[in-house]
Design an enzyme around this catalytic site. Structure first.
Site, PDB file in Angstrom:
ATOM      1  N   ARG A   1       0.817  -1.221   0.000  1.00 35.49           N
ATOM      2  CA  ARG A   1       0.000   0.000   0.000  1.00 35.49           C
ATOM      3  C   ARG A   1       0.848   1.266   0.000  1.00 35.49           C
ATOM      4  NH1 ARG A   1      -2.950  -3.772   2.966  1.00 35.49           N
ATOM      5  NH2 ARG A   1      -1.849  -3.109   4.826  1.00 35.49           N
TER       6      ARG A   1
ATOM      7  N   GLU B   1       4.609  -9.966  16.472  1.00 33.41           N
ATOM      8  CA  GLU B   1       4.096 -10.580  17.699  1.00 33.41           C
ATOM      9  C   GLU B   1       4.531 -12.049  17.773  1.00 33.41           C
ATOM     10  OE1 GLU B   1      -0.028  -9.752  17.884  1.00 33.41           O
ATOM     11  OE2 GLU B   1      -0.267 -10.751  19.828  1.00 33.41           O
TER      12      GLU B   1
HETATM   13  P1  AMP Z   1       3.373  -2.025  11.685  1.00 36.15           P
HETATM   14  O1  AMP Z   1       4.674  -2.589  11.213  1.00 36.15           O
HETATM   15  O2  AMP Z   1       2.814  -2.738  12.896  1.00 36.15           O
HETATM   16  O3  AMP Z   1       3.446  -0.523  11.897  1.00 36.15           O
HETATM   17  O4  AMP Z   1       2.300  -2.305  10.558  1.00 36.15           O
HETATM   18  C1  AMP Z   1       2.269  -1.476   9.458  1.00 36.15           C
HETATM   19  C2  AMP Z   1       1.930  -2.200   8.203  1.00 36.15           C
HETATM   20  O5  AMP Z   1       0.882  -3.165   8.376  1.00 36.15           O
HETATM   21  C3  AMP Z   1       1.431  -1.191   7.205  1.00 36.15           C
HETATM   22  O6  AMP Z   1       1.997  -1.486   5.949  1.00 36.15           O
HETATM   23  C4  AMP Z   1      -0.070  -1.330   7.211  1.00 36.15           C
HETATM   24  O7  AMP Z   1      -0.563  -1.252   5.924  1.00 36.15           O
HETATM   25  C5  AMP Z   1      -0.345  -2.709   7.838  1.00 36.15           C
HETATM   26  N1  AMP Z   1      -1.314  -2.672   8.969  1.00 36.15           N
HETATM   27  C6  AMP Z   1      -1.058  -2.931  10.265  1.00 36.15           C
HETATM   28  N2  AMP Z   1      -2.154  -2.826  11.033  1.00 36.15           N
HETATM   29  C7  AMP Z   1      -3.158  -2.467  10.208  1.00 36.15           C
HETATM   30  C8  AMP Z   1      -4.564  -2.174  10.403  1.00 36.15           C
HETATM   31  N3  AMP Z   1      -5.169  -2.224  11.587  1.00 36.15           N
HETATM   32  N4  AMP Z   1      -5.270  -1.801   9.314  1.00 36.15           N
HETATM   33  C9  AMP Z   1      -4.675  -1.741   8.096  1.00 36.15           C
HETATM   34  N5  AMP Z   1      -3.388  -1.996   7.853  1.00 36.15           N
HETATM   35  C10 AMP Z   1      -2.622  -2.358   8.890  1.00 36.15           C
END
Ligand code: AMP
Length: 184
Positions: free
Chosen positions: A66, A103
């Site tokens: 995305r 996690e």
């Molecule tokens: P993080 O590494 O935990 O910050 O997760 C970020 C990545 O996971 C991004 O590329 C987001 O597109 C996706 N992502 C994580 N949680 C969500 C959520 N609740 N809704 C949509 N996309 C998410």
């Protein structure tokens, strides 16, 4: 709490919440409904272009998948190149890799080692749709710097602020999010 500007309310309303995706307990923020609406998509890109047009950005870096959707039009709008960060095994040339913990288990992101070689002391802007725990962005920023660019800021459409990913990023670079959203 301060009232949200109407354009931000409009953007929030254009994002679909999908409960229990990809697993139970996660509220997935589905941006396909935002980018499928030309008015909402344009507001996001115009807003980011206004913020970065005079920031001397050489490369906008987006992470699979995305981050590509927002990163590529933003790069064109501000006269920068676009650089993809991808999951392992997708980039065809020699890559640098960074692992990060989830996690359960770990994940990994990769970039081409010569991604920024066309510009000396390149300035990069990292872009993604959403920041949750910040693991993906943290690994991506480390990769950008490892292959020779300075990451001057990390920008997101949505910050799930309760997960405190922004705190991780602020230790590495500047942080910006258009929308601050509760929940996971
Ligand atoms: P993080 O590494 O935990 O910050 O997760 C970020 C990545 O996971 C991004 O590329 C987001 O597109 C996706 N992502 C994580 N949680 C969500 C959520 N609740 N809704 C949509 N996309 C998410």
């Amino acid at each position: 709490m301060a009232t949200l500007e109407p354009w931000k309310t409009f953007l929030l309303e254009s994002i679909r919440n999908v409960p229990d995706f990809p697993r139970n307990g996660v509220q997935f923020k589905d941006i396909t409904t935002l980018v499928g609406n030309p008015k909402a998509f344009k507001i996001v890109i115009d807003h980011l272009a206004e913020r970065y047009k005079n920031a001397n950005i050489d490369f906008v870096v987006g992470s699979e998948a995305r981050g590509f959707i927002f990163g590529a039009p933003l790069a064109l709008a501000i006269g920068a190149g676009f650089t993809p960060i991808r999951k392992p095994g997708k980039l065809p040339y020699t890559t640098a890799s960074e692992k990060y913990s989830l996690e359960y288990g770990f994940d990994e992101v990769q970039i081409h080692i010569d991604a920024f070689s066309a510009v000396k002391n390149a300035r990069a802007l990292f872009v993604d749709d959403l920041i949750a725990t910040g693991g993906t962005a943290e690994a991506s920023i480390k990769l950008i710097e490892r292959v020779g660019a300075k990451c001057v800021e990390a920008a997101f459409a949505i910050n799930l602020f309760e997960l405190k990913g922004d705190e991780k990023i602020k230790k590495l670079t500047n942080f910006y999010a258009i929308l601050e959203v509760e929940g996971d």
